[in-house]
Design an enzyme around this catalytic site. Structure first.
Site, PDB file in Angstrom:
ATOM      1  N   SER A   1       0.819  -1.209   0.000  1.00  9.99           N
ATOM      2  CA  SER A   1       0.000   0.000   0.000  1.00  9.99           C
ATOM      3  C   SER A   1       0.850   1.255   0.000  1.00  9.99           C
ATOM      4  O   SER A   1       1.943   1.280   0.551  1.00  9.99           O
ATOM      5  CB  SER A   1      -0.916   0.034   1.216  1.00  9.99           C
ATOM      6  OG  SER A   1      -1.674   1.233   1.194  1.00  9.99           O
TER       7      SER A   1
ATOM      8  N   HIS B   1      -7.621  -3.441   4.647  1.00  9.79           N
ATOM      9  CA  HIS B   1      -7.035  -2.083   4.619  1.00  9.79           C
ATOM     10  C   HIS B   1      -7.802  -1.244   3.598  1.00  9.79           C
ATOM     11  O   HIS B   1      -8.172  -0.095   3.859  1.00  9.79           O
ATOM     12  CB  HIS B   1      -5.542  -2.173   4.254  1.00  9.79           C
ATOM     13  CG  HIS B   1      -4.952  -0.867   3.798  1.00  9.79           C
ATOM     14  ND1 HIS B   1      -5.187  -0.344   2.533  1.00  9.79           N
ATOM     15  CD2 HIS B   1      -4.162   0.044   4.419  1.00  9.79           C
ATOM     16  CE1 HIS B   1      -4.564   0.815   2.413  1.00  9.79           C
ATOM     17  NE2 HIS B   1      -3.931   1.072   3.546  1.00  9.79           N
ATOM     18  N   ASN B   2      -8.044  -1.804   2.424  1.00  9.45           N
ATOM     19  CA  ASN B   2      -8.739  -1.046   1.380  1.00  9.45           C
ATOM     20  C   ASN B   2     -10.193  -0.770   1.755  1.00  9.45           C
ATOM     21  O   ASN B   2     -10.718   0.299   1.460  1.00  9.45           O
ATOM     22  CB  ASN B   2      -8.670  -1.792   0.044  1.00  9.45           C
ATOM     23  CG  ASN B   2      -7.322  -1.616  -0.631  1.00  9.45           C
ATOM     24  OD1 ASN B   2      -6.331  -1.278   0.021  1.00  9.45           O
ATOM     25  ND2 ASN B   2      -7.261  -1.862  -1.915  1.00  9.45           N
TER      26      ASN B   2
ATOM     27  N   LYS C   1      -4.573  -6.773   3.347  1.00 14.41           N
ATOM     28  CA  LYS C   1      -4.560  -5.622   2.421  1.00 14.41           C
ATOM     29  C   LYS C   1      -5.978  -5.300   1.944  1.00 14.41           C
ATOM     30  O   LYS C   1      -6.364  -4.135   1.796  1.00 14.41           O
ATOM     31  CB  LYS C   1      -3.640  -5.896   1.222  1.00 14.41           C
ATOM     32  CG  LYS C   1      -3.674  -4.798   0.145  1.00 14.41           C
ATOM     33  CD  LYS C   1      -3.141  -3.504   0.679  1.00 14.41           C
ATOM     34  CE  LYS C   1      -3.373  -2.245  -0.110  1.00 14.41           C
ATOM     35  NZ  LYS C   1      -3.708  -2.192  -1.470  1.00 14.41           N
TER      36      LYS C   1
ATOM     37  N   GLU D   1     -10.046   1.983   3.952  1.00 14.24           N
ATOM     38  CA  GLU D   1      -9.731   3.156   3.103  1.00 14.24           C
ATOM     39  C   GLU D   1     -11.028   3.711   2.489  1.00 14.24           C
ATOM     40  O   GLU D   1     -11.256   4.933   2.492  1.00 14.24           O
ATOM     41  CB  GLU D   1      -8.744   2.691   2.020  1.00 14.24           C
ATOM     42  CG  GLU D   1      -8.414   3.660   0.920  1.00 14.24           C
ATOM     43  CD  GLU D   1      -7.535   2.993  -0.163  1.00 14.24           C
ATOM     44  OE1 GLU D   1      -6.473   2.432   0.157  1.00 14.24           O
ATOM     45  OE2 GLU D   1      -7.928   3.029  -1.350  1.00 14.24           O
TER      46      GLU D   1
HETATM   47  C1  6PG Z   1      -3.195   1.387  -1.656  1.00 15.12           C
HETATM   48  C2  6PG Z   1      -4.479   1.548  -2.410  1.00 15.12           C
HETATM   49  C3  6PG Z   1      -4.366   0.957  -3.772  1.00 15.12           C
HETATM   50  C4  6PG Z   1      -5.446   1.419  -4.718  1.00 15.12           C
HETATM   51  C5  6PG Z   1      -6.811   0.954  -4.362  1.00 15.12           C
HETATM   52  C6  6PG Z   1      -7.855   1.789  -5.011  1.00 15.12           C
HETATM   53  O1  6PG Z   1      -3.286   0.850  -0.568  1.00 15.12           O
HETATM   54  O2  6PG Z   1      -2.169   1.819  -2.149  1.00 15.12           O
HETATM   55  O3  6PG Z   1      -5.505   0.917  -1.719  1.00 15.12           O
HETATM   56  O4  6PG Z   1      -4.262  -0.414  -3.626  1.00 15.12           O
HETATM   57  O5  6PG Z   1      -5.397   2.803  -4.788  1.00 15.12           O
HETATM   58  O6  6PG Z   1      -6.936  -0.352  -4.808  1.00 15.12           O
HETATM   59  O7  6PG Z   1      -9.022   1.096  -4.948  1.00 15.12           O
HETATM   60  P1  6PG Z   1     -10.323   1.495  -5.733  1.00 15.12           P
HETATM   61  O8  6PG Z   1      -9.933   1.753  -7.158  1.00 15.12           O
HETATM   62  O9  6PG Z   1     -11.219   0.321  -5.570  1.00 15.12           O
HETATM   63  O10 6PG Z   1     -10.821   2.744  -5.066  1.00 15.12           O
END
Ligand code: 6PG
Length: 494
Positions: free
Chosen positions: A134, A191-192, A188, A195
């Site tokens: 990430s 985590h997303n 991960k 996010e």
């Molecule tokens: C990270 C982000 C990366 C990516 C996401 C975006 O941790 O660096 O999470 O993996 O920006 O996958 O996800 P979406 O396109 O689903 O918003």
């Protein structure tokens, strides 16, 4: 090839993330071989290594040369699109790999694909790691948060590399061995999901401040900047402040106002919500953020709904709510609502991780996960240090909501939180993330819920039985018969 000229590690897949991670590894002093199926990407990386370095980075143009240019036991990171491209890359590379070598998939992969590949390559004695990475392009280049899961032996082989390239925080590098199987990808994924929740909550704070508080973009930039110096200090708050400062270069005004209100996504947030449902874990804030992305996608439908409901007599209430608002107090309240909502969202994510850890026997260390998210990754925040400490105080914590420190913080903020949500509801401004978090808090903290009535209904129409509060056992009642016999309730309001 002379052993002294061999690379310490290899990286295949040279899109921007791959290039950046390769340059980061090389910059930390680990000689690296790079490879990409489209060979122009290899040349591109070599040029960057020259201009940003010089670094010890060797370009290879065939899978065979690439594999043979790496020291044994070989560690090869692959950073290609999740799904089929990973399988294709594995089959191209493993042809030349030997027992004891390792593949490390750094993509946003579905954890079960990793578990399948672990099995698949084990026939050849090859080790495997599914590693969450990430931090986006910047993170990959200057220090990501790394979540490697799978073979512990494979992790040990590249631990020194990972520790050097990861983001560094006060309590160490942002990497740890996550656990077996697909645990690195799963962590991960969550985590997303978190996010998604953070981004949704921030967008709601923006919506309320802009539309109820009447804040301009420059005021928003200032407020988010100020928040970034307090309890909300985080990467996402920081970039939000920056976004409000950017002028459009095509027409007059600020760029943020010209962006179409349709959120894209790649799937990890959806997987998080699916997994929460699979594991019977409530994750309403994360689910609300996903639903909002779906609804945002219905731009044309929303535009026509706005028209139809206006014609049907719907009046905008924002104006009247706005007129009675104390701007300074609203800003303070929104900050508190955002913080409290965030605690609930993280509680959901952590509980999802715990449920999966129990199911799979991964033995995840939640304090350590919070620690490696303190730097490098998209959700990095000062707040994660508090989560780390909460799990250090009590590794078996049922929920972050009941950690004594978080509990106190939520209680201190709940009046503000309720004011913001109430105001937003009266103004007709949707705040699904904040509402979901508040409802989660209120549901979780109540010793008695109306679930007794749902149980009674289930028992009435399906003889599903119910438990009682005062004695053990499963009970069934002939509700309809008894209700018809009794006249209770009849005429109660007459
Ligand atoms: C990270 C982000 C990366 C990516 C996401 C975006 O941790 O660096 O999470 O993996 O920006 O996958 O996800 P979406 O396109 O689903 O918003």
């Amino acid at each position: 090839m002379d052993a002294s000229t061999l690379s310490r590690i290899g990286l295949a897949g040279l899109a921007v993330m791959g290039q950046n991670l390769a340059l980061n590894i090389a910059e930390k002093g680990f000689p690296i071989s790079v490879y990409n199926r489209t060979t122009s990407k290899v040349d591109e990386t070599l040029i960057r290594a020259q201009s940003e370095g010089p670094f010890s980075l060797t370009g290879q143009y065939s899978p065979r040369d690439f594999v043979l240019s790496i020291q044994r036991p070989r560690s090869i990171i692959i950073l290609v699109k999740a799904g089929n491209p990973v399988d294709q890359t594995i089959s191209a590379l493993t042809e030349f790999m030997e027992p004891g070598d390792t593949i490390i998939d750094g993509g946003n992969e579905w954890y079960q694909n990793t578990e399948r590949r672990i099995q698949q390559v084990s026939d050849k004695g090859i080790l495997y790691l599914g590693m969450g990475v990430s931090g986006g392009e910047e993170g990959a280049r200057h220090g990501p948060s790394l979540m490697p899961g799978g073979s512990f032996e494979a992790y040990k082989n590249i631990e020194s590399v990972l520790k050097s390239v990861a983001a560094q925080v006060d309590d160490g590098p942002c990497v740890t061995y996550i656990g077996e199987g697909g645990s690195g990808n799963f962590v991960k994924m969550v985590h997303n999901g978190i996010e998604y929740g953070d981004m949704q909550l921030i967008s709601e704070a923006y919506d309320v401040l802009k539309n109820v508080g009447g804040l301009s973009n420059s005021e928003l930039a200032e407020i988010f900047g100020e928040w970034n110096r307090g309890e909300l200090e985080s990467f996402l708050i920081e970039i939000t402040s920056d976004i409000f400062k950017v002028k459009d270069n095509l027409v007059d005004g600020d760029l943020v106002d010209k962006i179409l209100d349709k959120t894209g996504m790649k799937g990890t947030g959806k997987w998080t919500v699916q997994q929460a449902a699979e594991l019977s874990v409530a994750a309403p804030t994360i689910a609300a953020s996903l639903d909002c992305r779906y609804l945002s996608g219905l731009k044309e439908e929303r535009e026509s709904a706005a028209e139809i409901l206006k014609e049907a007599g719907l009046e905008e209430e924002v104006g009247s709510v706005k007129s009675g608002v104390d701007k300074k107090r609203l800003i303070d309240d929104v900050r508190k609502a955002l913080y409290a909502s965030k605690i609930c969202s993280y509680a959901q994510g952590m509980n999802l991780l715990r449920a999966k850890s129990v199911e799979k026997g991964w033995d995840l260390d939640f304090g350590e996960l919070a620690r490696i998210w303190k730097g490098g990754c998209i959700i990095r925040a000062v707040f994660l240090d508090r989560i780390k400490k909460a799990y250090q105080r009590n590794p078996n914590l049922a929920s972050l909501v009941v950690d004594p420190e978080f509990a106190r913080e939520m209680v201190q903020r709940q009046a503000a939180w309720r004011r913001v949500v109430g105001l937003a509801i009266s103004a007709g401004i949707s705040t699904p993330g904040m509402c979901a978090s508040l409802a989660y808090f209120d549901t979780y903290r109540r010793a008695r819920l109306p679930a007794n009535l749902v149980q009674a209904q289930r028992d009435l129409f399906g003889a599903h039985t119910y438990e009682r509060t005062d004695r053990p056992g499963a009970f069934h009642t002939e509700w309809t018969k008894l209700a018809r016999k009794s006249n209770a309730g009849a005429g109660a309001f007459s």
